[in-house]
Design an enzyme around this catalytic site. Structure first.
Site, PDB file in Angstrom:
ATOM      1  N   ASP B 144       0.818  -1.222   0.000  1.00  0.00           N
ATOM      2  CA  ASP B 144       0.000   0.000   0.000  1.00  0.00           C
ATOM      3  C   ASP B 144       0.848   1.267   0.000  1.00  0.00           C
ATOM      4  O   ASP B 144       0.339   2.356  -0.233  1.00  0.00           O
ATOM      5  CB  ASP B 144      -0.938   0.008   1.207  1.00  0.00           C
ATOM      6  N   GLU B 247      -9.250  -0.586  -6.553  1.00  0.00           N
ATOM      7  CA  GLU B 247     -10.408  -1.223  -5.910  1.00  0.00           C
ATOM      8  C   GLU B 247     -11.098  -0.271  -4.936  1.00  0.00           C
ATOM      9  O   GLU B 247     -12.265  -0.428  -4.617  1.00  0.00           O
ATOM     10  CB  GLU B 247      -9.991  -2.498  -5.172  1.00  0.00           C
TER      11      GLU B 247
END
Lengths: 420, 420
Positions: B144, B247
């Site tokens: 991330d 997403e």
């Protein structure tokens, strides 16, 4: 006899190595400049011939042409235009001949799968029926691996390698976290009619218990209860379960699983999406946490991890096509023949096109385990040689160097336009 | 002072290179046998400590440990167990100390992202509050890329490389067939809260008109009309459109697009599936033929095309963690500092853990183009160095050679069991 030009076109779904076949055709033709003039490529496949949009490949440098070896997809454009039969659409065939005649084209190299083989056969027959001298050679290509008379099809080996590696990698991920996270992982792969690509995922497993634990083949009727039972027993035994599903997985009555009823907020049927459908089924019935992936184009474009064997064979069929043309052949296809020795070997042989067209090679039942959920040793013996070797492209600034050709069209010589 | 053992655990989602950090920790500890005893790894992360399931890494050969450099996922298992605060669950922390004391553990190396940094900080504070001498060092890892005080996070560079390459490859596929087939391709990538991974797809483009044409970031509120308009104008201009969607793409009110209303035949809400949802939207409103892919775990497990820079950095933070421990540090994290020169360089520096825990580094708005659909040159300058170099694994029989460790547990010394 004055030397004739050659026409080359890419047809149908592209692959990681179809450009290597183009490279084989063009480089070999350039070696025989005394006999073959220019190689003119159809812009967007056969459509380019019908529209008289012909790419002059002689404008490309040797370096650019050789760059095709490491560039995925169709460098000249491909298309899904299926030529109808001579009876149904004689006008299209007459147009082809008109364009070929206008550009002194004597050789027709058509790089595609089953449908293209059929078109190529019809074109080869024009030579006689329309009194135009043309040698048509089919250059095999299809990730579906379903052409007959060839041990395998260029394009398939690289997808097989990508799918096998991706399955092994994702399985390691799931295995390392299944204690507290995802228990079931589903990878959806291509293969509408045959399970060749799904079967290749079986190469990810080395020993009992390795993923993939379940492969769903189009060849085996899907049984919901049996499937869920196997997912459950796998999770209980190994802690996780990896499923590789062919997009063509279907019920006994031939209905695709992917057509089975997902609707959006407006009630529209949702197209595609076998993996999420299976995931939902597992969640609803067994309650396991899941993840799913759909590789789609990523699998057939994955030149970054292409199979060296596949690349070599893709080049070889292009090269052989030109050699066959020079030897006066018509209506043939260079095919890959596997040696009979213990160690894998292959050579190019000649296959008659009328035995190739309209014949679909299915995966033998003996390649699928008795329970229908995995591959057999016979399948492994067949598949493994096809993924040997890593044909890495060059890299620049961290990214693969894929060539873009100039794709300069030759001036039109016809006044007529053709409406597709 | 008698030498102490070290505890190492992997936490949260695994990556293509987290095992390289493990390798850095273990190899460096082995170089200092006079000061550090065994490295004991938590089986399935911190859960292994709580359950007293400690893997004895001294049982692994040097070759096996070095094989971690080329093996994706978590070799000792990872978990998603978040330790609560000391006040909320003092028992868990007391259990940790009980296990550490029983196995002479004086060093705590915790390899994870934001949540783990917080846990690591709390554990580091135990030393004082519970009177047990323990040095806790956080080893950064997260795809991330959202840890503060470090220029980037190990694990991210390899996902970035995979996504950029996959975007370029799939785009070539679509471009070559758009004349008669698929016009819009959507690739869904990870990134629930920040668009770092989606941004990396922007590296696929080299010049005006190159894919990706549209990137959907969680940072930019999704506007259906603006999106559809851009898809349409892109198809009109270039013949096709490639969309990379994070997403975490969301509406202005924070609702994820992926939650917006797909239902199965039984009326159950369908979980996940942003890509098919966008595809359906495009089909319904614009009528274009589409394809979509969801990379899911494939992207973070793709060791076959890991970034060499990422791999080097992952090893370096593991190595530095041990060196910091040997230097008597506690409550720190080795961070990556980018050099200020024109040519990319980096070195490892020390970051205080209390400044890392519970701080999420967001992507700067200046990395996203004004229209919200692409990356800026500033983003490119930041991202490009992170994907440099191809750290290929070894291959055997066409498949990457990933190691499997013995993962032998040390005998338990405690009679007590801990219920999670």
């Amino acid at each position: 006899m004055p030397k004739k030009n050659a026409f080359y076109a890419q047809s149908g779904g592209v692959t990681a190595v179809i450009n290597a076949s183009a490279c084989g055709v063009i480089e070999t033709a350039r070696k025989h400049r005394g006999k073959i003039g220019k190689v003119l490529a159809g812009r967007n496949g056969i459509i380019g011939a019908l529209r008289e949009e012909l790419i002059d490949t002689s404008k490309e440098s040797s370096k650019a042409i050789h760059g095709l070896m490491t560039t995925p997809s169709g460098a000249f454009g491909s298309c899904r235009h299926k030529m109808k039969s001579l009876e149904e659409n004689r006008a299209e065939y007459e147009r082809l001949i008109e364009v070929f005649a206008a550009h002194d084209i004597g050789y027709f190299f058509y790089n595609g799968g089953g449908d293209s083989a059929d078109t190529c056969l019809k074109v080869s027959q024009l030579s006689e029926s329309m009194g135009y001298p043309l040698q048509a050679i089919h250059v095999p290509k299809t990730i579906d691996n379903d052409l007959p008379l060839t041990d395998n099809c260029p394009g398939f080996g690289s997808v097989a390698k990508y799918v096998a590696i991706s399955t092994r990698e994702a399985a390691l991920d799931v295995a390392s976290m299944c204690e507290s996270s995802t228990k079931v992982f589903i990878l959806e792969v291509m293969g509408r009619h045959a399970g060749w690509i799904a079967a290749a995922s079986g190469l990810a497993a080395e020993k009992e218990g390795d993923a993939p634990h379940i492969i769903l083949f189009p060849e085996i009727a899907f049984n919901r209860e049996k499937f869920l039972k196997r997912v459950q027993s796998t999770v209980k035994k190994y802690g996780y379960c990896v499923v590789v599903a062919s997009e063509g997985a279907q019920y006994k009555d031939g209905t695709f699983l992917s057509e089975s009823g997902l609707r959006d907020a407006f009630g529209h049927a949702q197209l595609g999406g076998l993996a999420p459908m299976l995931a939902q089924m597992i969640k609803d019935e067994l309650g396991y946490k899941y993840h799913w992936a759909v590789a789609d184009y990523l699998q057939r474009a994955a030149r970054h991890i292409a199979s060296q064997t596949d690349l070599d064979q893709a080049y070889a069929v292009g090269e052989a096509a030109v050699e066959m043309a020079l030897a006066g052949k018509n209506s043939v296809m260079p095919a890959i023949q596997r040696g009979t020795g213990k160690r894998y070997s292959w050579k190019i042989v000649e296959a008659p096109l009328d035995k190739v067209a309209n014949v679909e090679k299915m995966m033998p039942r003996s390649y699928i385990s008795r329970d229908g959920f995995n591959i057999t040793d016979a399948a492994r013996d067949y598949l493994e040689p096809l993924i040997q070797g890593e044909a890495y492209p060059g890299y620049r600034r961290g990214m693969p160097e894929y060539v873009t050709l100039k794709n300069q069209l030759v001036p039109k010589r016809l006044k007529t336009r053709f409406k597709l």
